[in-house]
Design a protein around this motif. Structure first.
Motif, PDB file in Angstrom:
ATOM      1  N   UNK A 241       0.814  -1.214   0.000  1.00  0.00           N
ATOM      2  CA  UNK A 241       0.000   0.000   0.000  1.00  0.00           C
ATOM      3  C   UNK A 241       0.847   1.263   0.000  1.00  0.00           C
ATOM      4  N   UNK A 242       2.003   1.216   0.648  1.00  0.00           N
ATOM      5  CA  UNK A 242       2.803   2.436   0.801  1.00  0.00           C
ATOM      6  C   UNK A 242       4.059   2.440  -0.071  1.00  0.00           C
ATOM      7  N   UNK A 243       4.255   1.397  -0.873  1.00  0.00           N
ATOM      8  CA  UNK A 243       5.421   1.322  -1.731  1.00  0.00           C
ATOM      9  C   UNK A 243       6.267   0.108  -1.394  1.00  0.00           C
ATOM     10  N   UNK A 244       6.922  -0.438  -2.414  1.00  0.00           N
ATOM     11  CA  UNK A 244       7.691  -1.673  -2.239  1.00  0.00           C
ATOM     12  C   UNK A 244       8.748  -1.541  -1.143  1.00  0.00           C
ATOM     13  N   UNK A 245       9.505  -0.435  -1.133  1.00  0.00           N
ATOM     14  CA  UNK A 245      10.604  -0.313  -0.175  1.00  0.00           C
ATOM     15  C   UNK A 245      10.079  -0.251   1.262  1.00  0.00           C
ATOM     16  N   UNK A 246       9.065   0.593   1.495  1.00  0.00           N
ATOM     17  CA  UNK A 246       8.516   0.739   2.845  1.00  0.00           C
ATOM     18  C   UNK A 246       7.929  -0.580   3.322  1.00  0.00           C
ATOM     19  N   UNK A 247       7.137  -1.212   2.456  1.00  0.00           N
ATOM     20  CA  UNK A 247       6.458  -2.438   2.863  1.00  0.00           C
ATOM     21  C   UNK A 247       7.440  -3.606   2.980  1.00  0.00           C
ATOM     22  N   UNK A 248       8.487  -3.609   2.156  1.00  0.00           N
ATOM     23  CA  UNK A 248       9.537  -4.621   2.307  1.00  0.00           C
ATOM     24  C   UNK A 248      10.225  -4.449   3.661  1.00  0.00           C
ATOM     25  N   UNK A 249      10.398  -3.196   4.069  1.00  0.00           N
ATOM     26  CA  UNK A 249      10.993  -2.940   5.382  1.00  0.00           C
ATOM     27  C   UNK A 249      10.144  -3.519   6.504  1.00  0.00           C
ATOM     28  N   UNK A 250       8.832  -3.387   6.367  1.00  0.00           N
ATOM     29  CA  UNK A 250       7.926  -3.939   7.386  1.00  0.00           C
ATOM     30  C   UNK A 250       8.044  -5.460   7.464  1.00  0.00           C
ATOM     31  N   UNK A 251       8.057  -6.096   6.281  1.00  0.00           N
ATOM     32  CA  UNK A 251       8.162  -7.552   6.245  1.00  0.00           C
ATOM     33  C   UNK A 251       9.516  -7.997   6.824  1.00  0.00           C
ATOM     34  N   UNK A 252      10.587  -7.264   6.466  1.00  0.00           N
ATOM     35  CA  UNK A 252      11.928  -7.637   6.933  1.00  0.00           C
ATOM     36  C   UNK A 252      12.033  -7.524   8.452  1.00  0.00           C
ATOM     37  N   UNK A 253      11.536  -6.431   8.998  1.00  0.00           N
ATOM     38  CA  UNK A 253      11.621  -6.240  10.452  1.00  0.00           C
ATOM     39  C   UNK A 253      10.747  -7.248  11.192  1.00  0.00           C
ATOM     40  N   UNK A 254       9.533  -7.489  10.666  1.00  0.00           N
ATOM     41  CA  UNK A 254       8.635  -8.442  11.335  1.00  0.00           C
ATOM     42  C   UNK A 254       9.216  -9.849  11.315  1.00  0.00           C
ATOM     43  N   UNK A 255       9.956 -10.181  10.244  1.00  0.00           N
ATOM     44  CA  UNK A 255      10.493 -11.536  10.098  1.00  0.00           C
ATOM     45  C   UNK A 255      11.910 -11.658  10.661  1.00  0.00           C
ATOM     46  N   UNK A 256      12.531 -10.515  10.968  1.00  0.00           N
ATOM     47  CA  UNK A 256      13.902 -10.563  11.474  1.00  0.00           C
ATOM     48  C   UNK A 256      14.909 -10.971  10.411  1.00  0.00           C
ATOM     49  N   UNK A 257      14.708 -10.485   9.193  1.00  0.00           N
ATOM     50  CA  UNK A 257      15.599 -10.834   8.074  1.00  0.00           C
ATOM     51  C   UNK A 257      15.969  -9.568   7.309  1.00  0.00           C
ATOM     52  N   UNK A 258      16.875  -9.721   6.366  1.00  0.00           N
ATOM     53  CA  UNK A 258      17.153  -8.664   5.393  1.00  0.00           C
ATOM     54  C   UNK A 258      16.687  -9.162   4.027  1.00  0.00           C
ATOM     55  N   UNK A 259      16.041  -8.287   3.288  1.00  0.00           N
ATOM     56  CA  UNK A 259      15.595  -8.647   1.945  1.00  0.00           C
ATOM     57  C   UNK A 259      16.565  -8.060   0.937  1.00  0.00           C
ATOM     58  N   UNK A 260      16.942  -8.868  -0.037  1.00  0.00           N
ATOM     59  CA  UNK A 260      17.906  -8.430  -1.039  1.00  0.00           C
ATOM     60  C   UNK A 260      17.265  -8.458  -2.423  1.00  0.00           C
ATOM     61  N   UNK A 261      17.229  -7.308  -3.086  1.00  0.00           N
ATOM     62  CA  UNK A 261      16.659  -7.231  -4.438  1.00  0.00           C
ATOM     63  C   UNK A 261      17.691  -7.690  -5.448  1.00  0.00           C
TER      64      UNK A 261
END
Lengths: 334, 334
Positions: A241-261
């Protein structure tokens, strides 16, 4: 009623009164096949799974939409689509909606009818069979819509944003950046000399016919891909809803991981607008590494051990902060 | 923020931003024990019955409440209580709430915290264990709250307003007329020389300490009596939101019957305010003739064959028309 939307005439909600207005709206809304629809103290919805998911979202004239830029039908579409998107982002199939709406007394009833048409068109296009099972009609100085949507989990667990595991594939479904491109064009070309949203300027500039502007007005979330991802084993998912980067940050923090494009996605496939533009309401999900990605999902990266950043691209951190409705919106200029 | 409520100071929602405000609100809301609470795209609620009931109600500053007369805690209480009342009027037990709230940017965060306290106090008092499972925080020129509530039917059918049968007993649970008496006092004594709602006048007149004013601000619907009526065999039921006469008319028309009030109730027990005053959120129900009335229900009449009137009292028709939010509210004077 916004002076820029004086195309809407005829009797107002104040002229006709609540009962007549309600009757005229309800017949245009999608009925679906609930156990009990509008007309009693509550609607009744089937929950064959024994659980249901629920989300709510309020849209306010000014910060969330402007009559100068969106028709009532557009607003109805968007109110339904954004809530359906949150339901599917849990892996659930939409099972019903309720809608509360407050309009100024001088609002033409035709505006509310058109809003109802937009809700019906969105449901028919995105999640046919999902009905509006109840609602509330109020009066307010500010046109306000609040939609609450429900979904059934079909026996599988809800897909949370916290379930991504190291080694998973990062994938996206739906369009990226189109709604933001449309909004940018409206902000630049759909305004008068004083910078105020203007329907005349929107028409004169050609922005009105821009397909990206259409996406800003009527997002097309990939609703069916949500439950499809769940049945395919998605480990985490959320609505963009707020953009790929912002929402990827939410998923990464909630999961305790880093996402790599993927580095290969730099440039045309995943440009700055696609990365930071919101309101497309696509889906971001993670899948076990050997999964054949379902529906419209395509691979955009991988899940790494938690590092210093939420999101990286070619080894470089991507900012994952974003828009705040209170901090960034100037009501007077809205 | 209404100037009459300047007792509320401190940082505003605009100062602190959405995330901080959300965190400060959510911790004050009742958590209940949902399968999943706030923080993901949706909450998840148990529906052991395999169905759930749902209702939604929007409260707007001006037509629905005024800071001059109600504290934020009062508004939170009332927003929760009125929705819980609709759930119990189907015979269901409340299972969850979602809340969408839009506030002007200059609203002190303390106002939203107090609102959340009111929601928690109402839930703890009326339906303990029912949690807020999700929400949305927006910005608006007009303070607006939209609550959606759910309930579980515990395996029995929903009690509709259309099920009354000739010969049934007509019964009511909860208080009648107190909220209306409180509102009348506020309209008469809680206003300034120009007739505008005034906190100072409310305090100076003593209206602030009137128990009926307290009921207007914080209705106490008999939530437990709803499911109790259902398990006792109630044939029809609805929430008394607009007044006994109006709501009796709805039940009578939906059921195709005439309702007859006991002649013996004339006067003190069922006076004009009790008959026509709204917002008490009691329950009106019909039961088979030989039923031992459960909980707080007491007999007020019987169900007759459909005649010319919806409602009669000593053989004389009682008007069952009422308040229309669009036709009767003057926004400028609100």
């Amino acid at each position: 009623m916004d002076a820029t939307y004086d195309a809407w005439a005829g009797p107002t909600v104040g002229d006709l009164g609540e009962l007549v207005v309600l009757d005229r709206i309800v017949r245009r809304l999608p009925a679906g096949s609930p156990l009990l629809g509008p007309g009693d103290d509550c609607g009744v919805v089937a929950a064959p799974d024994g659980r249901f998911v629920v989300t709510t979202d309020m849209m306010v004239h000014g910060p969330d939409f402007r009559w100068a830029w969106s028709s009532p039908e557009d607003v109805g579409w968007k109110a339904a689509a954004t809530n359906l998107s949150d339901v599917c982002a849990m892996g659930a199939v939409p099972s019903g909606l309720v809608i509360a709406l407050a309009a100024p007394q001088d609002t033409p009833v035709a505006v509310l009818e058109s809003f109802a048409d937009g809700v019906r068109l969105a449901v028919d296009a995105l999640s046919p069979g999902c009905g509006v099972v109840g609602g509330d009609l109020s009066t307010s100085a500010t046109f306000t819509v609040s939609v609450t949507a429900f979904g059934d989990l079909l026996g599988h667990d809800p897909v949370l944003r916290s379930g991504a595991r190291v080694g998973d594939v990062l994938a996206v479904s739906g369009e990226l950046g189109r709604a933001a491109r449309g909004l940018t064009r409206l902000f630049h070309e759909g305004v008068d000399a004083a910078g105020e949203p203007s329907r005349a300027a929107t028409l004169a500039s050609g922005a009105d016919a821009d397909p990206d502007v259409a996406r800003q007005r009527r997002p097309v979330p990939p609703i069916a891909d949500g439950p499809l991802a769940a049945t395919t084993g998605a480990t985490a998912m959320l609505d963009l809803s707020d953009g790929l980067a912002i929402d990827a940050g939410r998923l990464a923090r909630a999961s305790g991981v880093t996402l790599s494009l993927e580095a290969a996605l730099d440039g045309a496939v995943l440009d700055e607008v696609a990365l930071h533009g919101g309101e497309d309401h696509g889906l971001l999900a993670t899948f076990p590494p050997d999964t054949a990605l379902p529906g419209g999902f395509r691979r955009i990266g991988v899940v790494l051990d938690r590092g210093d950043a939420d999101l990286v691209r070619g080894g470089v951190a991507v900012p994952t902060t974003g828009w705040d409705p209170y901090a960034d919106w100037d009501g007077a200029a809205g």
